[in-house]
Write a protein that holds these residues in place. Structure first.
Motif, mmCIF file in Angstrom:
data_model
loop_
_atom_site.group_PDB
_atom_site.id
_atom_site.type_symbol
_atom_site.label_atom_id
_atom_site.label_comp_id
_atom_site.label_asym_id
_atom_site.label_seq_id
_atom_site.Cartn_x
_atom_site.Cartn_y
_atom_site.Cartn_z
ATOM 1 N N MET A 283 2.452 1.783 -3.222
ATOM 2 C CA MET A 283 1.259 1.960 -4.310
ATOM 3 C C MET A 283 1.047 3.861 -3.908
ATOM 4 O O MET A 283 1.014 4.135 -4.970
ATOM 5 N N ARG B 247 1.563 6.636 -6.567
ATOM 6 C CA ARG B 247 1.032 7.330 -7.311
ATOM 7 C C ARG B 247 0.936 9.428 -7.120
ATOM 8 O O ARG B 247 1.327 10.114 -7.851
ATOM 9 N N THR C 69 0.521 -1.765 0.111
ATOM 10 C CA THR C 69 -0.084 0.001 0.318
ATOM 11 C C THR C 69 0.888 1.195 0.171
ATOM 12 O O THR C 69 0.264 1.769 -0.711
ATOM 13 N N PHE D 136 -7.293 1.235 -3.734
ATOM 14 C CA PHE D 136 -6.651 1.336 -5.092
ATOM 15 C C PHE D 136 -8.114 0.157 -6.260
ATOM 16 O O PHE D 136 -7.292 -0.739 -6.409
ATOM 17 N N ILE E 88 -0.316 4.866 -11.627
ATOM 18 C CA ILE E 88 -1.226 3.721 -10.975
ATOM 19 C C ILE E 88 -2.197 2.408 -11.732
ATOM 20 O O ILE E 88 -2.082 1.066 -12.417
#
Length: 240
Positions: free
Chosen positions: A105, A109, A102, A189, A117
């Protein structure tokens, strides 16, 4: 000669119970919602044995009785209760490195925005399905071809830890993912789920509909793929 020490017997019994409990959990994962008699038949357990394991899983918050289907037949008697894993039960199966994934990610972004993403999600699902050939032009909607490709898709996802399956349901084929190793990340996401659906459309050459996702709190991810009837078989007109 004396028997085995009581502690050894108890340890063996606990080990056997643990293995049986794990088998029940695996069956709930791959086949759920499933009835207690079906569990007993598949695993060779007595009704009392199945109930003992289900009660323990329910008490721990790892399993629950599934909501009955909205459309019930007119037969007499209650439909058999079906059981499935909860989000807690699936989480116990392991979500390795969720926090790290997480965080990565989020950083991605920050560096590249939503496009980064989306590109990552697309590349990820393309890697999972790299061995599945897209539908040939002109075969879109053919029931046998779609069912065959859906099974290939399910096999590819199973190999990646999704415990997936494909089956004919009514006028279509449903692809079910009974486990999602990235569900906790997909909660934040959704591009991961969207990329999967886009890949299904590309490979199958037809419209698909996502009916449920584990990331949204459902018991499993379900994608419905409509199919055309065989040549010469008229389609039913919808009721007025």
């Amino acid at each position: 000669m004396g028997g085995r020490p009581a502690a050894t017997v108890a340890a063996g019994r606990e080990s056997h119970e643990g293995q049986t409990r794990a088998a029940v959990v695996q069956l709930l994962l791959e086949e759920g919602p499933i009835t207690a008699p079906e569990i007993g038949e598949r695993l060779g357990l007595s009704a009392a044995g199945v109930r003992r394991h289900l009660d323990a899983l329910i008490e721990a918050g790892e399993a629950q009785a599934a909501a009955p289907p909205r459309r019930q037949g007119r037969g007499r008697g209650r439909p058999a209760r079906r059981f499935q894993l909860t989000a807690v039960g699936r989480a116990r199966l392991g979500h390795s490195y969720d926090d790290l994934a997480t965080a990565a990610m989020r950083h991605l972004r920050e560096l590249g925005g939503d496009a980064a993403i989306e590109d990552f999600a697309r590349r990820r699902v393309e890697s999972i399905l790299s061995g599945v050939q897209p539908a040939e032009p002109g075969t879109e909607g053919d029931a046998e071809d779609i069912e065959s490709m859906a099974e290939e898709i399910a096999a590819a996802f199973t190999a990646s830890g999704f415990a997936a399956s494909a089956r004919r349901v009514g006028t279509g084929v449903q692809i079910c993912q009974h486990h999602c190793p990235v569900s906790h990340v997909a909660e934040q996401f959704p591009e991961l789920c969207e990329a999967e659906q886009e890949a299904f459309v590309r490979i199958l050459g037809t419209h698909v509909q996502r009916l449920a996702t584990i990331a949204n709190g459902d018991a499993f991810c379900t994608t419905h793929v409509p199919v055309l009837p065989p040549p010469g078989v008229p389609q039913r007109e919808p009721p007025p």
